[in-house]
Design a protein around this motif. Structure first.
Motif, PDB file in Angstrom:
ATOM      1  N   TYR A   1      -2.282  -9.108   9.666  1.00 21.76           N
ATOM      2  CA  TYR A   1      -0.861  -9.196  10.023  1.00 21.76           C
ATOM      3  C   TYR A   1      -0.729  -9.477  11.521  1.00 21.76           C
ATOM      4  O   TYR A   1      -0.409  -8.611  12.318  1.00 21.76           O
ATOM      5  CB  TYR A   1      -0.114  -7.913   9.615  1.00 21.76           C
TER       6      TYR A   1
ATOM      7  N   ALA B   1      -4.823   3.338  -3.638  1.00 23.12           N
ATOM      8  CA  ALA B   1      -4.035   3.777  -2.487  1.00 23.12           C
ATOM      9  C   ALA B   1      -2.750   4.483  -2.928  1.00 23.12           C
ATOM     10  O   ALA B   1      -2.497   5.633  -2.536  1.00 23.12           O
ATOM     11  CB  ALA B   1      -3.719   2.573  -1.603  1.00 23.12           C
TER      12      ALA B   1
ATOM     13  N   PRO C   1       2.741  -0.693  -4.051  1.00 23.62           N
ATOM     14  CA  PRO C   1       1.886  -1.619  -3.308  1.00 23.62           C
ATOM     15  C   PRO C   1       2.726  -2.816  -2.866  1.00 23.62           C
ATOM     16  O   PRO C   1       3.684  -3.180  -3.552  1.00 23.62           O
ATOM     17  CB  PRO C   1       0.847  -2.051  -4.345  1.00 23.62           C
TER      18      PRO C   1
HETATM   19  C1  LIG Z   1       0.158  -9.853  -7.028  1.00 22.94           C
HETATM   20  C2  LIG Z   1      -0.314  -9.234  -5.741  1.00 22.94           C
HETATM   21  C3  LIG Z   1       0.324  -9.558  -4.574  1.00 22.94           C
HETATM   22  C4  LIG Z   1      -0.094  -8.971  -3.365  1.00 22.94           C
HETATM   23  N1  LIG Z   1       0.558  -9.301  -2.223  1.00 22.94           N
HETATM   24  C5  LIG Z   1       0.187  -8.723  -1.056  1.00 22.94           C
HETATM   25  C6  LIG Z   1       0.887  -9.023   0.141  1.00 22.94           C
HETATM   26  O1  LIG Z   1       1.843  -9.790   0.181  1.00 22.94           O
HETATM   27  N2  LIG Z   1       0.459  -8.432   1.283  1.00 22.94           N
HETATM   28  C7  LIG Z   1      -0.590  -7.561   1.301  1.00 22.94           C
HETATM   29  O2  LIG Z   1      -0.906  -7.049   2.386  1.00 22.94           O
HETATM   30  N3  LIG Z   1      -1.260  -7.244   0.169  1.00 22.94           N
HETATM   31  C8  LIG Z   1      -0.900  -7.816  -0.997  1.00 22.94           C
HETATM   32  N4  LIG Z   1      -1.559  -7.480  -2.152  1.00 22.94           N
HETATM   33  C9  LIG Z   1      -2.607  -6.434  -2.085  1.00 22.94           C
HETATM   34  C10 LIG Z   1      -2.026  -5.084  -2.524  1.00 22.94           C
HETATM   35  O3  LIG Z   1      -0.891  -4.726  -1.767  1.00 22.94           O
HETATM   36  C11 LIG Z   1      -3.093  -3.986  -2.383  1.00 22.94           C
HETATM   37  O4  LIG Z   1      -4.186  -4.320  -3.200  1.00 22.94           O
HETATM   38  C12 LIG Z   1      -2.526  -2.643  -2.807  1.00 22.94           C
HETATM   39  O5  LIG Z   1      -1.538  -2.240  -1.885  1.00 22.94           O
HETATM   40  C13 LIG Z   1      -3.579  -1.567  -2.855  1.00 22.94           C
HETATM   41  O6  LIG Z   1      -2.975  -0.387  -3.400  1.00 22.94           O
HETATM   42  P1  LIG Z   1      -3.428   0.209  -4.824  1.00 22.94           P
HETATM   43  O7  LIG Z   1      -4.843   0.663  -4.670  1.00 22.94           O
HETATM   44  O8  LIG Z   1      -2.486   1.341  -5.084  1.00 22.94           O
HETATM   45  O9  LIG Z   1      -3.286  -0.904  -5.835  1.00 22.94           O
HETATM   46  C14 LIG Z   1      -1.183  -8.065  -3.344  1.00 22.94           C
HETATM   47  C15 LIG Z   1      -1.835  -7.771  -4.556  1.00 22.94           C
HETATM   48  C16 LIG Z   1      -1.414  -8.345  -5.731  1.00 22.94           C
HETATM   49  C17 LIG Z   1      -2.129  -8.004  -7.019  1.00 22.94           C
END
Ligand SMILES: Cc1cc2nc3c(=O)[nH]c(=O)nc-3n(C[C@H](O)[C@H](O)[C@H](O)COP(=O)(O)O)c2cc1C
Length: 179
Positions: free
Chosen positions: A111, A16, A64
């Motif tokens: 959410y 993303a 993220p």
């Molecule tokens: C350590 C960690 C904590 C996360 N905490 C949240 C969170 O609090 N809320 C949420 O909606 N997603 C959470 N996620 C999911 C990530 O936000 C999501 O996988 C990411 O935004 C996807 O974007 P990317 O493809 O660029 O990694 C978390 C993921 C990880 C690894």
């Protein structure tokens, strides 16, 4: 000048944030600072970061969502760059600059009060928003991509296109204000 503070601990696994970044990386007058590439050891060059912010009229925070807020290195960036005497208190280096929060989350339908995250997404916004406001920045409508990890490539590209349009529009408006 737009400065993008990009914080993704695992950029090679990112879908993303990577799609959003790809969509804007060739915009004119953009400085993309990928914190985990620049400061893998967490040893942030605060003065270099401040100079990048001083050159910018729009500050974009792109990351993220991790535990309802910014990833650890971005929090450390807040702590070491947005210091009293420069960003607030007796300093006002960021006063009047625009701030755009761009973040990606997991499933947006969780959410809700009855959902896995126990609150509407808006409940988690004020902590990041208030960092910008405390430093005198103008908070723009955030750009949030829910369910980022699971969206098809075409939808991610569409989010990227929308973000790029917003930054293009901001660039146009900024040029008009300057003339
Ligand atoms: C350590 C960690 C904590 C996360 N905490 C949240 C969170 O609090 N809320 C949420 O909606 N997603 C959470 N996620 C999911 C990530 O936000 C999501 O996988 C990411 O935004 C996807 O974007 P990317 O493809 O660029 O990694 C978390 C993921 C990880 C690894």
């Amino acid at each position: 000048m737009i400065v993008v503070i990009h914080a993704h601990p695992y950029p090679s696994r990112s879908r993303a944030c990577a799609a959003l970044l790809d969509a804007i990386r060739d915009l004119p007058a953009i400085d993309i600072r990928s914190l985990y590439a620049l400061y893998a050891d967490f040893d942030i060059d605060a003065r270099a970061e401040q100079e990048a912010l001083e050159r910018a009229a729009l500050v974009v925070w792109l990351h993220p969502l991790y535990w309802y807020t910014v990833p650890a290195l971005m929090k450390h960036w807040f702590d070491s760059v947005l210091v009293g005497g420069w960003a607030h208190g007796t300093g006002a280096a960021l006063e009047g600059k625009d701030c755009l929060w761009v973040t990606t989350s997991s499933a947006g339908d969780a959410y809700r009060v009855e959902g896995r995250h126990g609150h509407a997404f808006e409940a988690f916004v004020p902590v990041v928003e208030q960092v910008a406001r405390y430093c005198g920045m103008h908070w723009m409508e955030p750009h949030i991509v829910h369910g980022g990890h699971a969206l098809p490539d075409a939808e991610l590209r569409e989010h990227g296109r929308k973000l790029r349009s917003r930054l293009d529009a901001w660039n146009g408006g900024h040029a008009a204000r300057r003339d």
